[in-house]
Scaffold this motif. Structure first.
Motif, mmCIF file in Angstrom:
data_model
loop_
_atom_site.group_PDB
_atom_site.id
_atom_site.type_symbol
_atom_site.label_atom_id
_atom_site.label_comp_id
_atom_site.label_asym_id
_atom_site.label_seq_id
_atom_site.Cartn_x
_atom_site.Cartn_y
_atom_site.Cartn_z
ATOM 1 N N TYR A 1 58.068 32.859 30.336
ATOM 2 C CA TYR A 1 58.471 34.239 30.461
ATOM 3 C C TYR A 1 59.001 34.999 29.183
ATOM 4 N N ILE B 1 53.661 30.935 34.473
ATOM 5 C CA ILE B 1 54.036 32.208 34.024
ATOM 6 C C ILE B 1 55.777 32.046 33.633
ATOM 7 N N ASN B 2 56.520 31.533 34.805
ATOM 8 C CA ASN B 2 57.936 31.804 34.479
ATOM 9 C C ASN B 2 58.559 30.690 33.378
ATOM 10 N N ASP C 1 50.029 27.969 38.061
ATOM 11 C CA ASP C 1 50.466 29.336 37.477
ATOM 12 C C ASP C 1 51.615 29.955 37.489
ATOM 13 N N TYR C 2 52.052 30.096 38.904
ATOM 14 C CA TYR C 2 53.355 30.681 38.939
ATOM 15 C C TYR C 2 54.538 29.771 38.080
ATOM 16 N N SER D 1 55.924 41.441 41.214
ATOM 17 C CA SER D 1 54.861 40.317 41.497
ATOM 18 C C SER D 1 55.592 39.202 41.408
ATOM 19 N N GLY D 2 56.742 39.144 40.822
ATOM 20 C CA GLY D 2 57.750 37.870 40.820
ATOM 21 C C GLY D 2 59.351 38.259 40.996
ATOM 22 N N THR E 1 54.548 41.492 34.788
ATOM 23 C CA THR E 1 53.481 40.333 35.151
ATOM 24 C C THR E 1 52.768 40.860 36.095
ATOM 25 N N ASP E 2 52.564 42.179 36.703
ATOM 26 C CA ASP E 2 51.645 42.638 37.636
ATOM 27 C C ASP E 2 50.342 42.569 36.967
ATOM 28 N N THR E 3 49.264 42.273 38.115
ATOM 29 C CA THR E 3 47.883 42.172 37.446
ATOM 30 C C THR E 3 46.910 43.444 37.671
ATOM 31 N N ASP F 1 49.808 40.391 45.155
ATOM 32 C CA ASP F 1 49.962 40.333 43.342
ATOM 33 C C ASP F 1 50.924 39.271 43.001
ATOM 34 N N GLU G 1 53.040 36.362 41.422
ATOM 35 C CA GLU G 1 52.853 35.776 40.206
ATOM 36 C C GLU G 1 51.941 34.364 40.478
#
Length: 407
Positions: A405, A401-402, A397-398, A178-179, A150-152, A270, A272
């Motif tokens: 996932y 994203i999770n 957004d965290y 990132s997470g 999930t790194d940007t 970075d 998440e």
């Protein structure tokens, strides 16, 4: 530090090192090829441990690593005997392709937990990666990209260090994460190579010291992963020994600290869904242990992280986090300040509140909290303990994203 020089090109600055990376959809494979390198590593302290962690621990008993295969997209964790067998399959693949002893090949993985390794896909991508081995900046970047989940953005760092003897060596590294980032490492993988001559036991001691003030001082979400690995290799191509008369060169340790902190901060930045980077500096604690407790507690506080996201200078959440951290604290003498790149302001000074409704300090604090980089500076006035921790804000957004996932 004058004896440390930043370099560009990532792993390409190290001679006799070849790296590569390839991807197919969400699955990536990086190869790090550094023949006959002394090596050591630090790993997750989670009691649920991924197969590649146990596999690589066994490999490291020899103290020599010649190649590392890193895959993304699947953690190979909670996969039983098959997971370990898949590690052996990948090590054998690299062994045959590069004509290396199988027991000198480390395996590392990151991705979804509890799903069998799609060994056919990973093997296919591994062969592609092996075909692209090289020593250029583009090879280092490809490796850094291949291990991302999930790194940007890819994360790499390279430096040259002048030792106390006047000789120079180089250190380079890549990382992902990132997470699931929490103290005691997070869902992070980090790989560091130096051209110095250093025994594996000395690498272990130096790496533990560096990890303790870098990777163990970052928090994104408070969850600790099952795959965390920071592996360091020394291929000795500089012919410069950094251990003399049983002591590691102090400049080398400082340089290793520098590169680990740089990579750790890139992970925190970075995080998440993150929109802001947070640094917590604690001074004047009773001792270093207390300073670390306080700094990590601030960075770990979901209430404070949410406040940073919303631009709310709610310093009560800071002092509360320090209060439950387990460190010694005297509220009557503590100083709490926040800062950005252009301003800093005391919210509490020696126990006296300076930032309350309609005060100039509160107005300045509100402006600072809108910045992309927010620093919290705490002076406990109890001793000489110091520590710094890094993290990010907690955003909508965290959660998104999770929440999505694996779906």
């Amino acid at each position: 530090m004058e004896f440390i020089k930043d370099l560009s090109g990532g792993f390409s600055v190290i001679e006799n090192l070849m790296v590569s990376g390839a991807r197919e959809g969400k699955f990536g494979v990086a190869i790090i090829y550094s023949p006959n390198s002394t090596a050591s590593a630090v790993f997750t302290s989670n009691k649920v441990v991924a197969a590649p962690v146990n596999y690589t621990k066994n490999v490291l008993k020899k103290g020599i690593i010649s190649a590392v295969l890193v895959n993304s997209g699947n953690a190979n964790c909670f996969t039983g005997k098959k997971g370990f067998k898949d590690c052996e399959t990948l090590a054998e693949l690299v062994s045959n392709d590069l004509n290396l002893p199988k027991d000198e090949i480390a395996i590392s993985s990151t991705g979804v937990i509890g799903r069998e390794m799609p060994i056919d896909i990973i093997s296919k991508v591994a062969y592609e990666s092996l075909s692209k081995l090289g020593n250029g900046p583009e090879n280092s970047l490809a490796a850094a990209k291949a291990i991302m989940t999930t790194d940007t953005f890819p994360k790499e760092c390279a430096i040259e260090v002048t030792l106390t003897t006047g000789e120079t060596v180089k250190i380079a590294g890549i990382t992902k994460g990132s997470g699931m980032i929490a103290p005691n490492m997070g869902t992070m993988l980090s790989f560091i190579v130096t051209d110095a001559v250093i025994p594996s036991d000395e690498i272990n001691k130096a790496l533990k010291k560096s990890a303790d003030i870098s990777f163990n001082m970052i928090v994104v979400d408070g969850d600790e992963s099952t795959n965390d690995t920071c592996l360091m290799m020394a291929n000795g191509t500089s012919n410069v020994e950094v251990v003399n008369e049983g002591k590691l060169d102090s400049n080398f340790q400082e340089a290793l600290n520098y590169i680990c902190i740089d990579l750790a901060k890139k992970m925190a930045r970075d995080g998440e869904g993150a929109t802001k980077f947070i640094e917590a500096n604690v001074y004047g604690a009773k001792n270093e242990t207390d300073a670390k407790l306080a700094a990590k507690s601030i960075i770990s506080s979901n209430l404070f992280k949410s406040a940073v996201f919303g631009g709310d200078p709610n310093w009560g959440r800071i002092v509360s986090a320090i209060g439950y951290s387990g460190c010694d604290l005297n509220p009557d003498i503590v100083t709490i300040a926040i800062a950005d790149d252009s301003d800093d302001v005391d919210l509490v000074c020696n126990g006296k509140i300076l930032a309350f409704e309609n005060t100039p300090n509160l107005k300045r604090a509100e402006k600072i909290m809108q910045s992309k980089n927010v620093k919290v500076n705490i002076d406990m006035h109890l001793g000489d303990g110091e520590a710094t921790a890094w993290g990010c804000d907690l955003t909508y957004d965290y959660v998104k994203i999770n929440a999505e996932y694996t779906t």
